[in-house]
Design a protein around this motif. Structure first.
Motif, PDB file in Angstrom:
ATOM      1  N   THR A 329       0.838  -1.199   0.000  1.00 16.75           N
ATOM      2  CA  THR A 329       0.000   0.000   0.000  1.00 16.75           C
ATOM      3  C   THR A 329       0.874   1.251   0.000  1.00 16.75           C
ATOM      4  O   THR A 329       0.663   2.177  -0.774  1.00 16.75           O
ATOM      5  N   ARG A 330       1.871   1.246   0.853  1.00 15.30           N
ATOM      6  CA  ARG A 330       2.726   2.424   1.007  1.00 15.30           C
ATOM      7  C   ARG A 330       3.659   2.591  -0.191  1.00 15.30           C
ATOM      8  O   ARG A 330       3.939   3.711  -0.624  1.00 15.30           O
ATOM      9  N   ALA A 331       4.120   1.452  -0.751  1.00 10.98           N
ATOM     10  CA  ALA A 331       4.987   1.521  -1.925  1.00 10.98           C
ATOM     11  C   ALA A 331       4.211   2.129  -3.097  1.00 10.98           C
ATOM     12  O   ALA A 331       4.738   2.949  -3.851  1.00 10.98           O
ATOM     13  N   GLU A 332       2.948   1.747  -3.221  1.00 16.66           N
ATOM     14  CA  GLU A 332       2.131   2.247  -4.340  1.00 16.66           C
ATOM     15  C   GLU A 332       1.585   3.649  -4.064  1.00 16.66           C
ATOM     16  O   GLU A 332       1.419   4.444  -4.971  1.00 16.66           O
ATOM     17  N   GLY A 333       1.294   3.903  -2.798  1.00 17.06           N
ATOM     18  CA  GLY A 333       0.544   5.113  -2.466  1.00 17.06           C
ATOM     19  C   GLY A 333       1.360   6.379  -2.303  1.00 17.06           C
ATOM     20  O   GLY A 333       0.861   7.476  -2.540  1.00 17.06           O
ATOM     21  N   PHE A 334       2.603   6.256  -1.869  1.00 13.26           N
ATOM     22  CA  PHE A 334       3.428   7.453  -1.640  1.00 13.26           C
ATOM     23  C   PHE A 334       4.300   7.767  -2.850  1.00 13.26           C
ATOM     24  O   PHE A 334       4.816   6.862  -3.507  1.00 13.26           O
ATOM     25  N   GLY A 335       4.516   9.042  -3.095  1.00 15.38           N
ATOM     26  CA  GLY A 335       5.431   9.472  -4.144  1.00 15.38           C
ATOM     27  C   GLY A 335       6.867   9.463  -3.644  1.00 15.38           C
ATOM     28  O   GLY A 335       7.135   9.236  -2.460  1.00 15.38           O
ATOM     29  N   ASP A 336       7.802   9.726  -4.549  1.00 19.01           N
ATOM     30  CA  ASP A 336       9.231   9.614  -4.229  1.00 19.01           C
ATOM     31  C   ASP A 336       9.685  10.554  -3.118  1.00 19.01           C
ATOM     32  O   ASP A 336      10.449  10.173  -2.239  1.00 19.01           O
ATOM     33  N   GLU A 337       9.234  11.822  -3.171  1.00 15.01           N
ATOM     34  CA  GLU A 337       9.697  12.779  -2.174  1.00 15.01           C
ATOM     35  C   GLU A 337       9.213  12.378  -0.783  1.00 15.01           C
ATOM     36  O   GLU A 337       9.952  12.479   0.203  1.00 15.01           O
ATOM     37  N   VAL A 338       7.977  11.889  -0.700  1.00 14.93           N
ATOM     38  CA  VAL A 338       7.433  11.457   0.591  1.00 14.93           C
ATOM     39  C   VAL A 338       8.233  10.276   1.116  1.00 14.93           C
ATOM     40  O   VAL A 338       8.626  10.234   2.288  1.00 14.93           O
ATOM     41  N   LYS A 339       8.519   9.323   0.232  1.00 16.77           N
ATOM     42  CA  LYS A 339       9.306   8.152   0.646  1.00 16.77           C
ATOM     43  C   LYS A 339      10.688   8.584   1.120  1.00 16.77           C
ATOM     44  O   LYS A 339      11.189   8.082   2.128  1.00 16.77           O
ATOM     45  N   ARG A 340      11.280   9.524   0.394  1.00 15.77           N
ATOM     46  CA  ARG A 340      12.618  10.001   0.764  1.00 15.77           C
ATOM     47  C   ARG A 340      12.578  10.553   2.202  1.00 15.77           C
ATOM     48  O   ARG A 340      13.422  10.246   3.023  1.00 15.77           O
ATOM     49  N   ARG A 341      11.574  11.359   2.485  1.00 15.37           N
ATOM     50  CA  ARG A 341      11.527  11.989   3.810  1.00 15.37           C
ATOM     51  C   ARG A 341      11.209  10.979   4.903  1.00 15.37           C
ATOM     52  O   ARG A 341      11.712  11.095   6.022  1.00 15.37           O
ATOM     53  N   ILE A 342      10.359  10.003   4.604  1.00 15.36           N
ATOM     54  CA  ILE A 342      10.060   8.970   5.617  1.00 15.36           C
ATOM     55  C   ILE A 342      11.341   8.181   5.939  1.00 15.36           C
ATOM     56  O   ILE A 342      11.653   7.926   7.107  1.00 15.36           O
ATOM     57  N   LEU A 343      12.086   7.849   4.885  1.00 18.60           N
ATOM     58  CA  LEU A 343      13.319   7.072   5.095  1.00 18.60           C
ATOM     59  C   LEU A 343      14.340   7.869   5.900  1.00 18.60           C
ATOM     60  O   LEU A 343      14.911   7.367   6.874  1.00 18.60           O
ATOM     61  N   LEU A 344      14.549   9.116   5.492  1.00 19.26           N
ATOM     62  CA  LEU A 344      15.538   9.937   6.199  1.00 19.26           C
ATOM     63  C   LEU A 344      15.105  10.189   7.642  1.00 19.26           C
ATOM     64  O   LEU A 344      15.925  10.154   8.555  1.00 19.26           O
ATOM     65  N   GLY A 345      13.818  10.417   7.821  1.00 15.60           N
ATOM     66  CA  GLY A 345      13.309  10.672   9.170  1.00 15.60           C
ATOM     67  C   GLY A 345      13.430   9.448  10.066  1.00 15.60           C
ATOM     68  O   GLY A 345      13.806   9.550  11.235  1.00 15.60           O
ATOM     69  N   SER A 346      13.122   8.264   9.500  1.00 15.15           N
ATOM     70  CA  SER A 346      13.246   7.024  10.275  1.00 15.15           C
ATOM     71  C   SER A 346      14.703   6.818  10.679  1.00 15.15           C
ATOM     72  O   SER A 346      15.002   6.404  11.800  1.00 15.15           O
ATOM     73  N   TYR A 347      15.582   7.148   9.754  1.00 16.10           N
ATOM     74  CA  TYR A 347      17.008   7.004  10.016  1.00 16.10           C
ATOM     75  C   TYR A 347      17.448   7.930  11.149  1.00 16.10           C
ATOM     76  O   TYR A 347      18.137   7.519  12.088  1.00 16.10           O
ATOM     77  N   ALA A 348      17.002   9.174  11.075  1.00 14.37           N
ATOM     78  CA  ALA A 348      17.415  10.161  12.082  1.00 14.37           C
ATOM     79  C   ALA A 348      16.908   9.807  13.473  1.00 14.37           C
ATOM     80  O   ALA A 348      17.513  10.194  14.473  1.00 14.37           O
ATOM     81  N   LEU A 349      15.818   9.050  13.552  1.00 13.17           N
ATOM     82  CA  LEU A 349      15.255   8.699  14.868  1.00 13.17           C
ATOM     83  C   LEU A 349      15.743   7.345  15.370  1.00 13.17           C
ATOM     84  O   LEU A 349      15.486   6.965  16.502  1.00 13.17           O
ATOM     85  N   SER A 350      16.455   6.594  14.502  1.00 12.92           N
ATOM     86  CA  SER A 350      16.745   5.214  14.882  1.00 12.92           C
ATOM     87  C   SER A 350      17.865   5.141  15.913  1.00 12.92           C
ATOM     88  O   SER A 350      18.677   6.053  16.050  1.00 12.92           O
ATOM     89  N   ALA A 351      17.856   4.017  16.633  1.00 10.73           N
ATOM     90  CA  ALA A 351      18.822   3.818  17.716  1.00 10.73           C
ATOM     91  C   ALA A 351      20.242   3.986  17.183  1.00 10.73           C
ATOM     92  O   ALA A 351      20.584   3.474  16.127  1.00 10.73           O
TER      93      ALA A 351
END
Lengths: 469, 482
Positions: A329-351
């Motif tokens: 759902t998320r792979a199909e539903g989100f555009g590239d910029e949104v995915k980029r920010r989710i990935l970077l944000g998850s990274y910045a918050l990760s242990a």
């Protein structure tokens, strides 16, 4: 051609022709312009509401709403495929307040997907044309709202500003856009991108209209714990004599367009002519703002957007177990910029990275805020360019995310600090509008709006229309 | 005898308590009395996590949490803050759970329980608030269901998580701790701990100084003891085979009474905790003193008072205060004029025993009935044995009354001429025993007493019967002599 654009002009039109006719003209104009400024039009409902309009400060006045603000019964997509078909069962607080004052919702405006962008090009529903030049972007992320105003489609619009998303398109489209103090306007119903930074902001073709819209939507809301118990009165006139203006040197940095720079300085001199005094001031932590802003915004976004899993509403991909289905759902539903920010944000918050990025960014944020606090001990208002340059070409920067991020250099510090800022037209470069940013102290919307109003009265930039109308 | 703890068992517990006595959920106005309602009828944009909806803290929930914190002798934080715990699951409509991380409501407390070897002080690391997720429902069993249904009625209900230090040294101590905690919660009136899913336990256990395992999904106190006993055996077996226990999360399979591995440390979730931006930190230091004033009498204090004020046995006081309803029942019965010693023995020993045997609570026994029984006993109108029979009959049959049972079963004590007559008959009917007694066999007297008691179906006072028999025998002897 339309003969009305400001709220007072619209009200006069309504008096003679009726609110339904005013609404009807809006839809005609939208169709005629074809800027792609709207994602959803609320035709039937708007006409019926207009016919029954009776009373209120915005009685029968058409308004466009950015598509990340929840509207009961009207599709709200955030310009994302993932929310296609989602119809909120409730109204945002600002919508309730608008309806109480008799405003008529024309439709939902186009934007960057989930408000992530500076050009409105990341929309799943396609890019928006800048009314001043169809080959240019309208700015973003509230590009649809700004284009609708500049194109004479509506007299009022709401946008949202997380890192400049109201002021940037206001600047690029030659209209007025206010980013209120954090906590001044309820966020209840605003689909979060970065909660700690964003505010819903009024947009209009004149400062007076933006102030009126602000007064309607602002004020404490018990449903938003970050909203503040304050009364706003922006109508009381302000004496410019002896007003102290600071001009932060850091806001005229590298990559600044020289015509923009000149236009802003001319604006500073105009204020001097009105009786104000100005001085150059240093805001030393400005240079760290962009990095801190993007880390905080993306971190919050990575969590805020987790709810879009297709299980309860919006786009849903049926496949395998729930986790496979969520992923698809998320792979199909989100555009590239949104995915980029989710990935970077998850990274910045990760242990292991949390302290290095997220906590560090929070510390920088405190320092940036302190820059403002100390400046406002001396100055009543700060002046700066809203954007370093006028609207760029469609497609020019979209392939280079970093250059797009850099465009926000003068808008994001304001969101980090939480202070209010308004963008007003202050000149033209190559037939494209240039925006002046007036930055105020916490909850001092009154000073910047009154000053902007005085500036508007002493110049004629706001009277110019796309296509020379 | 001293408890050795030769396996060096260390147990720490995390207990989730649903604050289901609150009318509304943690962050929205939805009602919490969903237990018997249709799925997904107690929901709103907030607890469904609809886009744009924002949480607002339920002040009453925070007050409840402070109450529990104080009762567990915790320090109450000056400021408290909510955090987001990020993970994907269908029961979690926002993709994160609002919980606490740094700055919990309460921290650094302790309670004393009866340990293996005298008193055991169990330190409380923290007590923090969070929201309950929704509930997944499977058709048939989880393995065979073709689909999963989600019910969000529970989504957003306030939970309090109490985390202990690893101070417990045996599964039995863990169970006693849970009983005590449940007891305190009951006295505080913040949760109906008897509702399904109201208390859920995660148990951390290590032996011989090794790595710990965390067992999730324990829904009862009995289950927690079983799960921990299983874990000790499992971990011992691992060590016996020369391997080391790995840090992992395990799941308690209640049906099979075993724990199964869920994920190892390497597979542990990274929850990416960060402060919830939609809720600002808020000051609770000022609330604590006011809430402290309103704390009810807690079980330990009440037990001490019962002993001091009523002079009842310590064991009885313990049993009575292990359950708020029992303690209240006891004091109400006293207030109506029952004898203290009689009431404490009858409620704590006899009545409680009969209730436990039937898996019933004190709710199923009427105060008036007990008062009647106690009054009959006090006036010596019935024997203890008859009293128990009345209690049993009341518990096992419907629409009964004490007087009807007494009458119907003829339980009133037999006295005076009636007993004398029966003694006379018994002496005459047991010539051999009488002869034996006369020949110095004292046991023969017991036989005759037994015969009389049998005849009266236990309704006579055995002491009195004995006296009467001796009297009778002497009279008979005198008669022969004359």
């Amino acid at each position: 051609m339309i003969t009305w654009q400001s709220v007072p002009e619209t009200k006069r039109f309504i008096e003679t022709e009726g609110a339904a006719e005013a609404v009807h003209r809006c839809f005609e104009r939208i169709k005629q312009n074809d800027f792609n400024s709207f994602i959803t039009l609320n035709i039937e409902d708007a006409l019926s509401v207009a016919e029954h309009a009776s009373g209120g400060r915005l009685c029968g006045v058409p308004i466009a709403i950015k598509d990340n603000i929840s509207t009961h019964g009207i599709q709200t997509t955030c310009a994302s495929k993932i929310l296609t078909g989602y119809i909120p069962p409730y109204n945002a607080t600002v919508i309730e307040r608008l309806e109480r004052e008799g405003a008529v919702i024309i439709g939902k405006t186009n934007m960057d997907e989930f408000a992530m962008g500076t050009s409105t090009e990341t929309s799943y529903y396609g890019a928006v044309e800048n009314p001043w030049n169809g080959r240019c972007v309208p700015g973003g992320s509230s590009g649809g709202s700004a284009a609708a105003l500049a194109g004479g489609e509506v007299p009022l619009a709401l946008g949202s500003d997380t890192g400049g998303s109201v002021r940037c398109p206001a600047s690029f489209c030659g209209v007025v856009g206010l980013k209120p103090t954090y906590g001044a306007v309820s966020r209840y119903g605003l689909i979060s991108y970065a909660n700690s930074l964003e505010q819903i902001g009024p947009m209009a073709t004149t400062v007076a209209d933006a102030a009126l819209l602000f007064n309607v939507v602002a004020g404490y809301d018990k449903r938003d714990s970050t909203s503040v118990k304050k009364q706003f009165d922006t109508t009381e006139p302000l004496d410019m004599k002896g007003m102290k203006i600071g001009v932060p040197g850091e806001y005229f940095g590298e990559g600044m367009n020289s015509v923009v720079e000149k236009a802003v300085w001319n604006a500073v001199y105009s204020f001097e002519d009105l009786g104000a005094e100005y001085k150059e001031v240093s805001m030393p932590h400005t240079k760290y703002s962009l990095a801190a802003y993007y880390i905080i915004a993306m971190s919050e976004a990575s969590s805020n957007l987790a709810r879009f899993d297709g299980l309860r509403y919006g786009h849903h991909a049926e496949e395998g177990d729930c986790h496979t289905s969520f992923s698809k759902t998320r792979a199909e539903g989100f555009g590239d910029e949104v995915k980029r920010r989710i990935l970077l944000g998850s990274y910045a918050l990760s242990a292991g990275y949390h302290d290095k990025y997220y906590l560090k960014a929070l510390k920088v944020r405190t320092l940036v805020k302190k820059d403002f606090e100390s400046a406002f001990k001396t100055y009543d208002m700060l002046l700066a360019p809203t954007m370093p340059y006028p609207a760029f070409k469609l497609g020019e920067k979209i392939k280079d995310p970093l250059s797009l991020y850099l465009a926000d250099v003068n808008t994001v510090p304001i969101n980090l600090a939480g202070v209010p800022a308004v963008s007003v037209p202050c000149g033209f470069e190559n037939k494209l509008p240039v925006g002046l940013q007036l930055i105020g102290d916490f909850f001092d919307e009154k000073t910047i709006l009154q000053a902007a109003h005085k500036f508007e009265n002493s110049t004629d930039f706001h009277n110019r229309r796309p296509g020379g109308e | 005898m001293a408890y050795e703890n030769k396996d060096q068992v260390k147990i720490g517990l995390e207990i989730h308590i649903q604050l289901n006595k609150l009318n509304t959920k943690m962050f929205c106005g939805c009602r919490t009395d969903y237990q018997s309602d249709e799925p997904n009828t107690h929901t709103c944009p907030i607890c469904l996590g609809l886009p744009g909806a924002l949480p607002v803290v339920n002040k009453k929930a925070v007050e409840c949490a402070i109450k529990v914190g104080l009762a567990l002798n915790c320090k109450i934080s000056e400021y408290t803050q909510f955090y987001r715990k990020n993970y994907y699951y269908p029961d979690l409509p926002k993709g994160f759970q609002i919980t606490q991380y740094d700055y919990p409501i309460a921290h650094d407390g302790s309670i004393i329980i009866e340990g293996e070897d005298g008193e055991r002080c169990v330190r409380i690391n923290r007590a923090h608030m969070e929201e309950d997720p929704g509930r997944l429902v499977h058709e048939g069993s989880i393995e065979h269901s073709k689909y999963t249904l989600v019910d969000y009625n529970r989504s957003g209900v306030a939970l309090l998580e109490v985390v202990t230090e690893p101070d417990l040294q045996s599964p039995k101590e863990a169970r006693r701790f849970l009983d005590k905690l449940r007891n305190i919660i009951e006295y505080l009136d913040v949760s109906d701990v008897n509702l399904e899913g109201a208390v859920r336990v995660d148990a951390n256990i290590s032996i011989m100084g090794g790595q710990r395992s965390e067992t999730k999904n324990i829904s009862s106190h009995k289950a927690s003891e079983k799960a921990l006993l299983y874990e000790i055996v499992r971990q011992k077996n691992v060590l016996r085979r020369g391997k080391t226990v790995v840090q992992e999360t395990r799941h308690f399979d209640e049906a099979r009474e075993i724990t199964v591995s869920l994920r190892t440390k390497e597979e542990a979730h990274d929850y990416r905790y960060f402060p919830e931006p939609d809720l600002v930190p808020f000051r609770i230091a000022d609330l604590a003193p006011m809430i402290k004033e309103t704390l009810p009498e807690l079980p330990d204090a009440q037990r001490e008072r019962f002993i001091a004020q009523y002079g009842i046995q310590e064991e009885h006081a313990k049993t009575l205060t292990a359950e708020l309803k029992l303690a209240t029942f006891f004091e109400e019965v006293l207030f109506k004029g029952a004898d203290v010693m009689l009431a404490s023995t009858w409620i704590a020993d006899l009545l409680k025993g009969e209730l436990n045997y039937r898996g019933k609570t004190i709710d199923s026994f009427s105060k008036t009935d007990l008062l009647e029984i106690l009054s009959l006993l006090e006036k010596n109108k019935i024997t203890e044995k008859s009293g128990i029979e009345i209690v049993r009959t009341l518990l096992d049959t419907q629409n009964q009354s004490v007087s009807r049972i007494v009458k119907g079963k003829g339980l009133l004590r037999i006295e005076g001429d009636e007993v004398t007559e029966m003694v006379k008959q018994a002496v005459e009917g047991n010539k051999d025993a009488v002869a034996d007694y006369k020949n110095g066999k004292n046991e023969a007297l017991n036989f005759i007493v037994g015969a009389v008691m049998k005849k009266t179906r236990g309704r006579a006072d055995p002491k009195k019967v004995r006296e009467l028999i001796i009297q009778q025998l002497h009279t008979t002897q005198a008669g022969i002599n004359s």
